[in-house]
Design a protein around this motif. Structure first.
Motif, mmCIF file in Angstrom:
data_model
loop_
_atom_site.group_PDB
_atom_site.id
_atom_site.type_symbol
_atom_site.label_atom_id
_atom_site.label_comp_id
_atom_site.label_asym_id
_atom_site.label_seq_id
_atom_site.Cartn_x
_atom_site.Cartn_y
_atom_site.Cartn_z
ATOM 1 N N UNK A 477 59.115 -54.848 56.663
ATOM 2 C CA UNK A 477 59.703 -56.282 56.651
ATOM 3 C C UNK A 477 60.696 -57.121 55.937
ATOM 4 N N UNK A 478 60.977 -55.575 54.843
ATOM 5 C CA UNK A 478 61.839 -55.857 53.959
ATOM 6 C C UNK A 478 63.409 -54.766 54.730
ATOM 7 N N UNK A 479 62.905 -53.966 55.429
ATOM 8 C CA UNK A 479 64.286 -53.186 55.613
ATOM 9 C C UNK A 479 64.616 -53.856 57.910
ATOM 10 N N UNK A 509 65.750 -54.994 50.556
ATOM 11 C CA UNK A 509 65.219 -53.210 50.319
ATOM 12 C C UNK A 509 63.881 -53.033 50.158
ATOM 13 N N UNK A 510 64.009 -53.505 48.131
ATOM 14 C CA UNK A 510 63.511 -53.123 47.188
ATOM 15 C C UNK A 510 62.928 -54.408 45.811
ATOM 16 N N UNK A 511 62.123 -54.801 46.401
ATOM 17 C CA UNK A 511 62.532 -56.689 45.273
ATOM 18 C C UNK A 511 62.017 -55.840 43.965
ATOM 19 N N UNK A 512 60.436 -55.066 43.947
ATOM 20 C CA UNK A 512 59.267 -54.706 43.213
ATOM 21 C C UNK A 512 60.111 -53.416 42.221
ATOM 22 N N UNK A 617 67.641 -54.240 35.727
ATOM 23 C CA UNK A 617 68.849 -54.024 36.519
ATOM 24 C C UNK A 617 70.229 -54.950 37.212
ATOM 25 N N UNK A 618 70.880 -54.279 37.289
ATOM 26 C CA UNK A 618 71.945 -55.116 37.850
ATOM 27 C C UNK A 618 72.003 -55.838 39.833
ATOM 28 N N UNK A 619 70.532 -54.661 39.647
ATOM 29 C CA UNK A 619 70.280 -54.639 40.869
ATOM 30 C C UNK A 619 69.334 -56.237 40.848
ATOM 31 N N UNK A 620 68.561 -56.247 40.186
ATOM 32 C CA UNK A 620 66.927 -57.231 39.505
ATOM 33 C C UNK A 620 68.512 -58.738 39.449
ATOM 34 N N UNK A 622 71.084 -59.743 40.962
ATOM 35 C CA UNK A 622 71.438 -60.456 42.385
ATOM 36 C C UNK A 622 70.349 -61.287 43.260
ATOM 37 N N UNK A 623 70.656 -61.530 43.551
ATOM 38 C CA UNK A 623 70.317 -62.746 44.426
ATOM 39 C C UNK A 623 69.223 -62.292 45.529
ATOM 40 N N UNK A 624 68.030 -62.458 45.256
ATOM 41 C CA UNK A 624 66.919 -62.411 45.740
ATOM 42 C C UNK A 624 66.375 -62.986 46.708
ATOM 43 N N UNK A 625 66.783 -62.253 48.045
ATOM 44 C CA UNK A 625 66.471 -63.560 48.947
ATOM 45 C C UNK A 625 65.079 -64.023 49.685
ATOM 46 N N UNK A 626 64.110 -62.893 49.265
ATOM 47 C CA UNK A 626 63.313 -62.791 49.873
ATOM 48 C C UNK A 626 61.729 -62.701 48.798
ATOM 49 N N UNK A 627 61.722 -63.705 47.675
ATOM 50 C CA UNK A 627 60.787 -63.054 47.008
ATOM 51 C C UNK A 627 59.575 -63.622 47.369
ATOM 52 N N UNK A 628 58.844 -62.626 47.155
ATOM 53 C CA UNK A 628 56.577 -63.013 47.990
ATOM 54 C C UNK A 628 56.553 -63.717 46.882
ATOM 55 N N UNK A 629 56.466 -64.103 46.435
ATOM 56 C CA UNK A 629 55.384 -64.486 45.389
ATOM 57 C C UNK A 629 56.138 -65.937 44.256
#
Length: 629
Positions: A477-479, A509-512, A617-620, A622-629
């Motif tokens: 789904x993320x992809x 792509x890799x939120x968690x 980290x720097x990736x975390x 950033x704004x996560x547009x698709x937090x699932x929880x």
């Protein structure tokens, strides 16, 4: 005394008539109290149909979503209802009886009050067992008549069907006008006849706005004695969806009916929240054409609820048909021209296939047959040469009795293929399966869930549940989301536009997951015996801490890349032979337990600067547009 008419907000169907997905659990929790504050709804559609399946498809537990959404309505005294496909329950194909029966126990425990049981063939054998099981579980059984317009589907046909369903124990009747092509006068005749004989039976009308009859239909149903009307609200009302509550409330109030007032402040807040869900991620799966009404639906009778999938299928087939036409030197078709040809073909073959009501799954079957006929035509093949097993299952009677007669050429084609027709109860073809699922859950150590809800979900949506449990569904789904966002950003898709940074893309792509970076410059080797066919580990493959995941071929030799913890693969960034600079991601991993029985690899010393980027980290960041929880 004024006749009271109640409103039901079809919040689930609003979304699924517009696109593919429904809001997440956290979004449903936000909107529920605002819907309550609107003050005009006695009922809300919370789940059912395909909504729980698509929860799994984007990596969310549907049981938690249902419980979250129903709870505030239960507490406010607003009745919740779900859509139930009878023999097919919550999926596209028939369901064993023990799984169907379990569904009502689970859904009642989750806070769902009413189940709307329908069969696209209007076969009482597929509906009446569900009436019994729903009532035994404590739910209200609302038996449903799928409304369409044909030589077979007359007012008398529906009046007789209602009698059978009420005799079978139905507590309510729903007129499900899924394409909105039911003629207002006929609908009034049906409701009036039911009410004259059964004045205490609640009648609910559900009509999509696509071809434009629905407002007039609602007025006729109300005048004939209808009790509840399904409505929508902006920004998802009208188009292929349902009429807006504001319009219907004003119309009925002027006609002398007793209707509840609308808290417009809350309406505007709910409208704004719904738009924010569209902007967040749901809009990437909404075709702009689904916001439009079209009189073309009057002839073909396809339902509003499948327009999202139809447009996606049409786009997929468009290029293939045009390729065939181009090879023959014939004029290519625009998407609109192909759409009209599809509607015409549906209208032509529908009576040939026994005139099933065009509702899930039979609308998909007839639409697919029509679309494949157009493809076959472009290949100079005979019509009906590409029908799949599910389509043949409907034709042969394995889903129930068809309302109309099959065309002689369809019967002859079945005989040529050696197929046999089936006339007994369809449920007998699908034996009980719960013991198999219970056994596997025990072997996997999977919890059956509160009120056996996880067992039910596994048995109902086996493939999707496995992919949900493994994390594969969420990754896919993320992809897909990222690809759609990139198209929108490039101006090639009609969806919300967001500026995407590299960090945003990683977060989607890799939120968690955590990144395993290349410790030095080098060429990725997933296997030491390097060859171009060597492949990266499959999604979900587990590694013990210290076990070698990959190697880097450097100018100084071979550098192993090891697992920093017990983990599983959540994504691969580099295929075999890819050159990476120091610090570039090789793969993404998530913490996971690894069975103790698995042999632990000898732990090599990790290269000094090999690392996993930590959660902060720097990736975390950033704004996560698709937090699932």
């Amino acid at each position: 005394m004024k006749k009271e008419v109640q409103f039901s907000l079809v919040y689930r169907d609003m979304w699924q008539s517009s696109g593919k997905y429904v809001p997440r659990k956290d979004q449903l929790a936000k909107i529920a109290p605002v819907i309550i504050d609107m003050g005009c709804f006695d009922r809300v559609e919370t789940n059912g149909g395909a909504s729980e399946q698509v929860n799994l498809l984007y990596g969310e537990n549907p049981n938690l979503a249902v419980r979250t959404f129903t709870k505030p309505f239960n507490e406010a005294g607003i009745k919740t209802h779900m859509l139930d496909r009878g023999l097919n329950a919550l999926r596209m194909n028939p369901v064993p009886a023990d799984v169907r029966q379990l569904m009502y126990k689970v859904k009642h425990a989750q806070g769902v009050d009413i189940t709307r049981i329908f069969c696209g063939l209007n076969d009482p054998r597929n509906i009446i067992p569900s009436i019994r099981w729903a009532k035994e579980a404590g739910m209200t059984a609302q038996a449903t008549m799928c409304i369409t317009y044909s030589k077979v589907h007359t007012a008398e046909y529906y009046i007789n069907l209602a009698e059978q369903l009420i005799e079978g124990g139905a507590q309510e009747i729903c007129l499900k006008d899924m394409a909105g092509i039911g003629r207002p006068a006929m609908l009034g005749t049906i409701v009036r006849a039911i009410k004259e004989k059964h004045p205490d039976i609640i009648i609910q009308y559900h009509g999509h706005t696509g071809p434009g009859f629905s407002v007039a239909s609602m007025l006729e149903v109300a005048k004939a004695g209808g009790d509840v009307l399904d409505v929508a609200m902006e920004p998802l009302s009208w188009g292929k969806v349902h009429p807006d509550v504001i319009t219907i409330q004003a119309m009925l109030k002027d006609a002398g009916f007793l209707v509840k007032d609308i808290n417009m402040k809350a309406y505007m807040e709910a409208r704004s929240l719904t738009q924010s869900f569209i902007d967040d991620f749901l809009g990437y799966w909404i075709d702009p054409k689904n916001a439009l009404m079209t009189s073309l639906l009057v002839g073909c009778g396809l339902p509003g609820g499948m327009m999202g999938s139809l447009m996606a299928d049409l786009k997929g087939m468009h290029a293939a048909i045009n390729t065939n036409l181009r090879k023959k030197g014939e004029k290519e078709l625009s998407e609109d021209e192909l759409l009209v040809e599809l509607f015409d073909e549906v209208q032509r073959i529908w009576p040939m296939l026994g005139t099933p009501c065009l509702v899930t799954p039979f609308s998909q079957y007839v639409k697919n047959a029509a679309l494949m006929n157009l493809y076959s035509k472009s290949m100079d093949e005979k019509p009906f040469s590409r029908m799949d097993p599910a389509m043949w299952g409907m034709i042969l009677g394995k889903s129930g009795k068809l309302p109309g007669e099959l065309a002689p050429e369809i019967i002859e084609l079945a005989k040529e293929k050696g197929f046999e027709f089936y006339t007994d109860d369809p449920q007998a073809l699908y034996p009980d399966e719960l013991p198999r699922f219970i056994k596997e859950m025990e072997e996997n150590g999977w919890d059956r869930g509160q009120d056996d809800e996880e067992l039910f979900e596994f048995a109902m949506h086996e493939k999707q549940y496995r992919e949900f449990k493994s994390g594969q569904a969420k990754a896919q789904f993320n992809k897909d989301l990222l690809e759609r966002m990139e198209k929108a950003q490039a101006g090639t898709a009609g969806a919300p536009v967001k500026h995407l940074t590299a960090a945003d893309k990683r977060a989607i792509l890799h939120p968690d997951a955590d990144a395993i970076e290349a410790p030095v410059n080098g060429r990725v080797m997933w296997e030491l015996d390097y060859n171009e066919g060597s492949k990266a580990p499959a999604f979900g493959r587990k590694f013990r801490e210290g076990e070698i995941i990959a190697y880097l071929q450097t100018e100084h030799g071979i550098e192993p890349i090891t697992a920093p913890m017990d983990c599983r693969i959540a994504g691969i960034d580099a295929e075999q032979g890819t050159m990476l600079a120091k610090g570039q991601p090789v793969a993404w991993v998530e913490k996971a337990s690894v069975e103790a029985a698995a042999p632990a690899a000898e732990k090599p010393t990790k290269p000094a600067d090999s690392k996993v980027i930590p959660a902060e980290s720097k990736w975390k960041d950033s704004t996560n547009v698709l937090k699932q929880n």
